[in-house]
Design an enzyme around this catalytic site. Structure first.
Site, PDB file in Angstrom:
ATOM      1  N   THR A 242       4.009   1.507  -0.898  1.00 57.57           N
ATOM      2  CA  THR A 242       4.726   1.516  -2.177  1.00 57.57           C
ATOM      3  C   THR A 242       3.845   2.082  -3.284  1.00 57.57           C
ATOM      4  O   THR A 242       4.283   2.909  -4.091  1.00 57.57           O
ATOM      5  CB  THR A 242       5.183   0.084  -2.531  1.00 57.57           C
TER       6      THR A 242
ATOM      7  N   PHE B 253      -3.644  -0.742   7.063  1.00 58.74           N
ATOM      8  CA  PHE B 253      -4.217  -2.085   6.879  1.00 58.74           C
ATOM      9  C   PHE B 253      -5.303  -2.076   5.797  1.00 58.74           C
ATOM     10  O   PHE B 253      -5.231  -1.301   4.857  1.00 58.74           O
ATOM     11  CB  PHE B 253      -4.722  -2.648   8.207  1.00 58.74           C
TER      12      PHE B 253
ATOM     13  N   LYS C 112       7.959  -6.287  10.007  1.00 57.12           N
ATOM     14  CA  LYS C 112       7.906  -5.584   8.742  1.00 57.12           C
ATOM     15  C   LYS C 112       9.269  -5.181   8.192  1.00 57.12           C
ATOM     16  O   LYS C 112       9.453  -5.116   6.979  1.00 57.12           O
ATOM     17  CB  LYS C 112       7.047  -4.318   8.873  1.00 57.12           C
TER      18      LYS C 112
ATOM     19  N   ALA D  87      -3.734   1.167  12.863  1.00 55.37           N
ATOM     20  CA  ALA D  87      -5.114   1.150  12.380  1.00 55.37           C
ATOM     21  C   ALA D  87      -5.944   0.047  13.025  1.00 55.37           C
ATOM     22  O   ALA D  87      -7.171   0.108  12.990  1.00 55.37           O
ATOM     23  CB  ALA D  87      -5.135   0.989  10.866  1.00 55.37           C
TER      24      ALA D  87
ATOM     25  N   PHE E 133       3.485  -8.335  -9.690  1.00 58.10           N
ATOM     26  CA  PHE E 133       4.640  -9.201  -9.434  1.00 58.10           C
ATOM     27  C   PHE E 133       4.992  -9.928 -10.740  1.00 58.10           C
ATOM     28  O   PHE E 133       4.107 -10.223 -11.551  1.00 58.10           O
ATOM     29  CB  PHE E 133       4.310 -10.229  -8.347  1.00 58.10           C
TER      30      PHE E 133
ATOM     31  N   ARG F 160       2.151   8.137   6.852  1.00 53.13           N
ATOM     32  CA  ARG F 160       2.417   7.920   8.280  1.00 53.13           C
ATOM     33  C   ARG F 160       3.903   7.628   8.512  1.00 53.13           C
ATOM     34  O   ARG F 160       4.590   7.133   7.631  1.00 53.13           O
ATOM     35  CB  ARG F 160       1.595   6.729   8.793  1.00 53.13           C
TER      36      ARG F 160
ATOM     37  N   LYS G 148       0.821  -1.218   0.000  1.00 54.55           N
ATOM     38  CA  LYS G 148       0.000   0.000   0.000  1.00 54.55           C
ATOM     39  C   LYS G 148       0.855   1.268   0.000  1.00 54.55           C
ATOM     40  O   LYS G 148       0.609   2.181  -0.784  1.00 54.55           O
ATOM     41  CB  LYS G 148      -0.939  -0.019   1.208  1.00 54.55           C
TER      42      LYS G 148
END
Length: 556
Positions: free
Chosen positions: A73, A301, A105, A273, A382, A94, A71
């Protein structure tokens, strides 16, 4: 293949004053933190109130999976794509939390050729915002316990203290502690605990405050516990709000950085979130909107969490309105929702993909039907995605009247986001019927039921005896007209993380309800959601290192 941090370290950033100049920011508002990051004074908004707002683009995603969705990215790549087609644009994102950075992460500043830089600084101490928030939180805790020790004039019941200390790290050892041990002068012995900094109400207050005055007023309303008459005791009662504001006054200024392609990015604040409202600061969003024709922002999220709270809490409180919405998905993640194990996600599996597609379609339908927003699906591409898989997603989305665009920003940066940028520009001029999922004036139970039935598509909410008691008391205290912030697992529409896809026939159990009076919302806790995460068996921290020249490795 280069890692994210290698790509970021090879970049040549512009001096941050050049980025500020391109944004039209007078140097008097810029406070430099070295050559490639700065804070922008919130006085800019006060001094130039008549500037017209640009278009606001909300980037959200499907329900997260171990396969990843990308998200941030996509948000960065979309901003770069808009920049490439000649639009004046900034991202409003954020700040990462140290807990997840060292936990699962790793870095959280985008990826590949769609990143904000300097990524090491952003992922670690940055400009010290989170440290300031933690200090303000713990100052309040210290003043609370000191007040009790010094005679307890406010008659605070030590068994009804709701305020916890915090630290910006995943540390399960601190969830439940006993403090004040030792001699009488070492304090009053009582059970206590820690939250992660991003779960502190001060983080939510920080991200919703519109100026210093509003920040101080919100801080003063924070409830730290209850007295022996069952009445709330606040930070204002403890006379702590002024000192807390002093700790936060510089942190409240939005941070300005840049992408790899020199697109401006305001990176500021970061409530979780699944615990809090999951959006960057109101000040950063408003500042970006005043300075640009388009602003790309993200919500944490899946759309059932971050986007729901962006709309029902942040927009409701501020008058902001998204002009378009992007829902990010990957073929791999949708196959995971269709039951495919992580090890097998690179193999074409149309049956599993079709089984997992309802998750995407439900998020899209929520954004278009529940919130009335024009929407596009961005497939974060991808190399192993097949034409048949991509066509299946496209066909199913077209049945809902929603376009699908391939996003190749991880590999190509802004060039890979041009198609998405063009679609978003089109959507920003299309019909928009933005609305909320519930009326804030409804009873607390009804608002929670509205979220469960309309957004999660469950059959309703069940309330524990304790939750019912808490709701009655919060209603008596006049907090029933506040919006609701659901604390729920990010891994499912339901409160059971194992129910993937778009489950039906479930109910959500509300086990605890509390008020974040400073932030201005009711928090409903579901399942076993925790405000202090733990580290995994193999923390990302094990792969992070620094050489003798100070060069960091392992941040993705």
């Amino acid at each position: 293949m280069k890692t994210d941090i290698e790509i970021a370290q090879e970049a040549t950033p512009l001096n941050i004053m050049e980025i500020a100049k391109a944004e039209g920011i007078d140097p008097k508002y810029v406070e430099q933190y070295g050559s490639n990051k700065a804070k922008i004074s919130y006085s800019l908004l006060k001094d130039e109130p008549d500037r017209k707002n640009g278009k606001l683009i909300l980037v959200t995603a499907i329900t997260p999976t171990p396969a990843g969705e990308g998200k941030t990215t996509t948000s960065v790549g979309l901003a770069d794509g808009l920049h490439r087609i000649g639009k004046k644009v900034a991202a409003a994102l954020r700040e990462p939390s140290l807990g997840p950075v060292f936990g699962i992460k790793g870095g959280a500043a985008g990826g590949g050729y769609a990143q904000v830089i300097p990524m090491e600084d952003i992922n670690l101490h940055f400009t010290g915002d989170f440290h300031a928030i933690g200090a303000a939180n713990n100052l309040l805790a210290a003043m609370l316990d000191n007040h009790i020790y010094q005679g307890n004039k406010l008659r605070i019941d030590p068994k009804r203290i709701t305020w916890k200390r915090c630290v910006d790290m995943n540390d399960r050892q601190l969830r439940n502690i006993v403090d004040g041990l030792g001699r009488r002068v070492d304090g009053v012995t009582r059970p206590d605990g820690y939250d992660i900094t991003v779960a502190s109400e001060i983080m939510a207050v920080f991200c919703l405050a519109t100026d210093l005055k509003d920040l101080k007023e919100r801080l003063s309303r924070i409830i730290v516990g209850y007295n022996y008459d069952n009445l709330p005791v606040t930070a204002g009662d403890l006379k702590a709000a002024g000192a807390m504001t002093a700790l936060l006054k510089d942190a409240l200024k939005p941070n300005l950085v840049q992408t790899l392609e020199h697109t401006p990015a305001f990176v500021h604040g970061g409530p979780f979130a699944n615990i809090a409202h999951g959006c960057n600061s109101v000040l950063a969003t408003k500042m970006a909107l005043k300075l640009n024709d388009y602003v790309v922002t993200e919500a944490g999220f899946g759309a059932d969490l971050g986007a729901e709270k962006f709309c029902d809490i942040k927009c409701r409180m501020t008058g902001l309105k998204p002009d378009a919405c992007v829902v990010v998905a990957t073929v791999r993640a949708l196959k995971h929702h269709g039951g495919v194990a992580k090890a097998d996600l690179n193999t074409e599996n149309l049956a599993a993909l079709e089984k997992g597609l309802p998750n995407l379609l439900q998020h899209v339908e929520n954004m278009t039907q529940v919130y009335g927003l024009p929407c596009v699906v961005a497939i974060n591409k991808f190399p192993m995605d097949t034409d048949a898989e991509l066509k299946l997603i496209e066909d199913k989305c077209h049945e809902l009247g929603v376009n699908v665009v391939l996003s190749d920003v991880w590999a190509k940066g802004g060039e890979g986001g041009v198609d998405l940028a063009n679609e978003v520009v089109r959507l920003c001029e299309s019909e928009n019927h933005f609305r909320f999922a519930y009326d804030a004036g409804e009873p607390i139970e009804q608002k929670i039921n509205d979220i469960v039935t309309k957004v999660y598509h469950g059959d309703g909410a069940d309330f524990s005896a304790e939750a019912k008691k808490q709701i009655r008391r919060l209603t008596e205290l006049g907090f029933d007209n506040l919006p609701v912030c659901m604390a729920k697992t990010q891994y499912s529409f339901s409160d059971d993380q194992h129910l993937l896809g778009a489950p039906r026939g479930f109910r959500v159990t509300i086990r605890n309800v509390k008020v974040s009076a400073g932030a201005g919302f009711i928090v409903a806790l579901t399942g076993d959601i925790m405000t202090m995460p733990g580290l995994p068996k193999v923390p990302a921290a094990e792969n992070i290192d620094v050489d003798e020249d100070g060069r960091i490795t392992g941040l993705f």
